[in-house]
Design an enzyme around this catalytic site. Structure first.
Site, PDB file in Angstrom:
ATOM      1  N   HIS A 201       1.711   1.596  -6.097  1.00  0.00           N
ATOM      2  CA  HIS A 201       1.734   2.879  -5.387  1.00  0.00           C
ATOM      3  C   HIS A 201       3.148   3.183  -4.908  1.00  0.00           C
ATOM      4  O   HIS A 201       4.008   2.298  -4.902  1.00  0.00           O
ATOM      5  CB  HIS A 201       0.795   2.848  -4.171  1.00  0.00           C
ATOM      6  CG  HIS A 201       1.243   1.879  -3.107  1.00  0.00           C
ATOM      7  ND1 HIS A 201       1.106   0.516  -3.218  1.00  0.00           N
ATOM      8  CD2 HIS A 201       1.867   2.083  -1.912  1.00  0.00           C
ATOM      9  CE1 HIS A 201       1.609  -0.076  -2.161  1.00  0.00           C
ATOM     10  NE2 HIS A 201       2.092   0.857  -1.341  1.00  0.00           N
ATOM     11  N   ASP A 203       5.049   4.883  -1.372  1.00  0.00           N
ATOM     12  CA  ASP A 203       4.716   5.160   0.033  1.00  0.00           C
ATOM     13  C   ASP A 203       4.958   6.644   0.308  1.00  0.00           C
ATOM     14  O   ASP A 203       6.000   7.179  -0.068  1.00  0.00           O
ATOM     15  CB  ASP A 203       5.587   4.306   0.963  1.00  0.00           C
ATOM     16  CG  ASP A 203       5.298   2.817   0.805  1.00  0.00           C
ATOM     17  OD1 ASP A 203       4.200   2.476   0.330  1.00  0.00           O
ATOM     18  OD2 ASP A 203       6.171   1.997   1.164  1.00  0.00           O
ATOM     19  N   HIS A 258       5.621   0.234  -6.237  1.00  0.00           N
ATOM     20  CA  HIS A 258       5.606  -1.210  -6.033  1.00  0.00           C
ATOM     21  C   HIS A 258       4.171  -1.710  -5.925  1.00  0.00           C
ATOM     22  O   HIS A 258       3.236  -0.911  -5.791  1.00  0.00           O
ATOM     23  CB  HIS A 258       6.413  -1.581  -4.777  1.00  0.00           C
ATOM     24  CG  HIS A 258       5.987  -0.858  -3.532  1.00  0.00           C
ATOM     25  ND1 HIS A 258       6.229   0.485  -3.305  1.00  0.00           N
ATOM     26  CD2 HIS A 258       5.300  -1.285  -2.440  1.00  0.00           C
ATOM     27  CE1 HIS A 258       5.734   0.836  -2.131  1.00  0.00           C
ATOM     28  NE2 HIS A 258       5.161  -0.217  -1.592  1.00  0.00           N
ATOM     29  N   ARG A 268       0.411 -15.062   1.803  1.00  0.00           N
ATOM     30  CA  ARG A 268       1.558 -14.189   2.058  1.00  0.00           C
ATOM     31  C   ARG A 268       1.225 -13.326   3.271  1.00  0.00           C
ATOM     32  O   ARG A 268       0.125 -12.767   3.370  1.00  0.00           O
ATOM     33  CB  ARG A 268       1.801 -13.316   0.827  1.00  0.00           C
ATOM     34  CG  ARG A 268       2.904 -12.284   0.998  1.00  0.00           C
ATOM     35  CD  ARG A 268       3.117 -11.497  -0.299  1.00  0.00           C
ATOM     36  NE  ARG A 268       3.837 -10.262  -0.025  1.00  0.00           N
ATOM     37  CZ  ARG A 268       5.157 -10.116  -0.152  1.00  0.00           C
ATOM     38  NH1 ARG A 268       5.895 -11.124  -0.568  1.00  0.00           N
ATOM     39  NH2 ARG A 268       5.740  -8.971   0.131  1.00  0.00           N
TER      40      ARG A 268
HETATM   41  C1  GA4 Z   1       0.469   3.510   1.172  1.00  0.00           C
HETATM   42  C2  GA4 Z   1       1.482   3.227   2.298  1.00  0.00           C
HETATM   43  C3  GA4 Z   1       0.811   2.729   3.593  1.00  0.00           C
HETATM   44  O1  GA4 Z   1       0.382   1.374   3.423  1.00  0.00           O
HETATM   45  C4  GA4 Z   1      -0.410   3.608   3.961  1.00  0.00           C
HETATM   46  C5  GA4 Z   1      -1.403   3.471   2.817  1.00  0.00           C
HETATM   47  C6  GA4 Z   1      -2.762   4.169   2.988  1.00  0.00           C
HETATM   48  C7  GA4 Z   1      -3.840   3.185   3.458  1.00  0.00           C
HETATM   49  O2  GA4 Z   1      -3.777   2.001   3.168  1.00  0.00           O
HETATM   50  O3  GA4 Z   1      -4.781   3.663   4.095  1.00  0.00           O
HETATM   51  C8  GA4 Z   1      -3.080   4.794   1.598  1.00  0.00           C
HETATM   52  C9  GA4 Z   1      -1.781   4.639   0.753  1.00  0.00           C
HETATM   53  C10 GA4 Z   1      -0.712   4.301   1.769  1.00  0.00           C
HETATM   54  C11 GA4 Z   1      -1.436   5.914  -0.044  1.00  0.00           C
HETATM   55  C12 GA4 Z   1      -2.643   6.727  -0.587  1.00  0.00           C
HETATM   56  C13 GA4 Z   1      -3.902   6.577   0.275  1.00  0.00           C
HETATM   57  C14 GA4 Z   1      -3.494   6.262   1.700  1.00  0.00           C
HETATM   58  C15 GA4 Z   1      -4.271   4.212   0.838  1.00  0.00           C
HETATM   59  C16 GA4 Z   1      -4.587   5.302  -0.132  1.00  0.00           C
HETATM   60  C17 GA4 Z   1      -5.333   5.130  -1.204  1.00  0.00           C
HETATM   61  C18 GA4 Z   1      -0.952   3.236   5.341  1.00  0.00           C
HETATM   62  C19 GA4 Z   1      -0.053   5.051   3.820  1.00  0.00           C
HETATM   63  O4  GA4 Z   1       0.364   5.779   4.684  1.00  0.00           O
HETATM   64  O5  GA4 Z   1      -0.279   5.459   2.515  1.00  0.00           O
END
Ligand code: GA4
Length: 326
Positions: A201, A203, A258, A268
């Site tokens: 994904h 961020d 990443h 980890r």
């Molecule tokens: C990716 C980055 C952060 O960890 C996060 C993630 C969020 C989650 O885990 O709830 C998301 C992911 C993240 C992007 C798309 C959506 C939202 C899971 C998901 C499938 C906390 C964020 O802000 O976006």
């Protein structure tokens, strides 16, 4: 002595990686050339490692030991801090749309006031204090890096990015991840040795600051689509460009794709600060970066709109595609 071998998938990815094995950019924040190196790293990788970061190692080790204590609790105890909708303890399930990983985590919001979720293990005050110290120091470093970026890009004011994180309404998030060792037999799926700790994904925010213990697993995607394993370094931080910074720089900086692979032998633990703007902030390429009638590659959106769309997406989706100008 235990001799650790790399998970098979990691060895494969290394072999698949371009013959040149590009090195992860390393930036010494105490050096005067760091602003130019930061810009280069954001353009080429959207990712780099920083040393001489100024975050006290004591803050890091204190938070790591609180996190380990929390993740060592029985699941029934940890679940008292869940579910992670939007903040709290989560186990294997990521987001709202069916993504899963070999990971358990605590998602916390860092807005002013004391962070977070009502229930934080056996000694919540100690945990909260470790979180506050660590997050304040990492946020300060993230702002310094954003100011170096502005300097390196030769744009003013130099707080053009950092003010978004410093804003009282900044919508920043903090995440503690625990990837338990994954048994070898659980790693073999469809004949392929691989188990995803956290799927690929980008961020959505502006900048992410990651610190992990000395267990490998993190990989970044290179331009040619191959995966590069990032050797862990518990005394350094890894910086990711997020989607919002890609938009603010009109695509000049790349948000880095990443993922994390599970490790068969060691657990980890990672801690990540995601620096985001206030929900009402309009995100669009900065006019100061748009020279010579350069066209904006993106439609303007508020961080609220982007976040809403992100939470409706799957982890691996390209979330910026919906906001590109055709
Ligand atoms: C990716 C980055 C952060 O960890 C996060 C993630 C969020 C989650 O885990 O709830 C998301 C992911 C993240 C992007 C798309 C959506 C939202 C899971 C998901 C499938 C906390 C964020 O802000 O976006």
């Amino acid at each position: 002595m235990v001799v650790l071998s790399k998970p098979a998938i990691e060895q494969c990815s290394y072999m698949k990686t371009s013959a040149l094995f590009p090195a992860i950019p390393l930036i010494d924040l105490s050096k005067p050339d760091s602003k130019l190196l930061v810009v280069k790293a954001c353009e080429e990788f959207g990712f780099f490692k920083v040393i001489n970061h100024g975050v006290p190692l004591e803050f890091i080790s204190r938070l790591e030991s609180e996190a380990i204590k929390f993740f060592s609790l029985p699941v029934s105890e940890k679940e008292k801090s869940g579910p992670p909708n939007p903040f709290g303890y989560g186990n294997k399930s990521i987001g709202l749309n069916g993504d899963v990983g070999w990971v358990e985590y605590l998602l916390l919001n860092t807005n002013q006031g004391s962070p977070f979720v009502s229930c934080l293990g056996k000694n919540p005050e100690k945990f909260r204090c470790a979180l506050n110290d660590y997050i304040s120091a990492v946020k300060k470093m993230a702002c310094e890096i954003l100011e170096l970026m502005a300097d390196g890009l030769k744009i003013q004011p130099r707080n053009v990015f950092s003010k978004l994180l410093k804003d009282e309404q900044s919508d920043s998030v903090f995440r503690l991840n625990h990837y338990p060792p994954c048994p070898e037999n659980a790693q073999v799926l469809n004949g392929i040795t691989n188990l995803i700790g956290f799927g690929e994904h980008t961020d959505p925010q502006i900048i992410s600051v990651l610190r992990s213990n000395n267990t490998s697993g993190l990989q970044i995607s290179l331009r040619d689509g191959s995966w590069l394993s990032v050797p862990p370094d518990q005394n350094s931080f890894f910086i990711n460009v997020g989607d919002s910074l890609q938009v603010l720089t009109n695509g000049r900086f790349k948000s880095v794709r990443h993922r994390v692979l599970a490790n068969s032998l060691k657990s980890r633990v990672s801690m990540i600060y995601f620096g985001g703007p206030p929900l009402s902030e309009k995100i669009a390429p900065l006019p100061s970066l748009m020279k010579n009638h350069e066209q904006s590659l993106y439609k303007e959106f508020t961080w609220f709109e982007y976040k809403r769309s992100a939470y409706r997406s799957r982890l691996a989706d390209n979330r910026l595609i919906n906001f590109e100008r055709i």
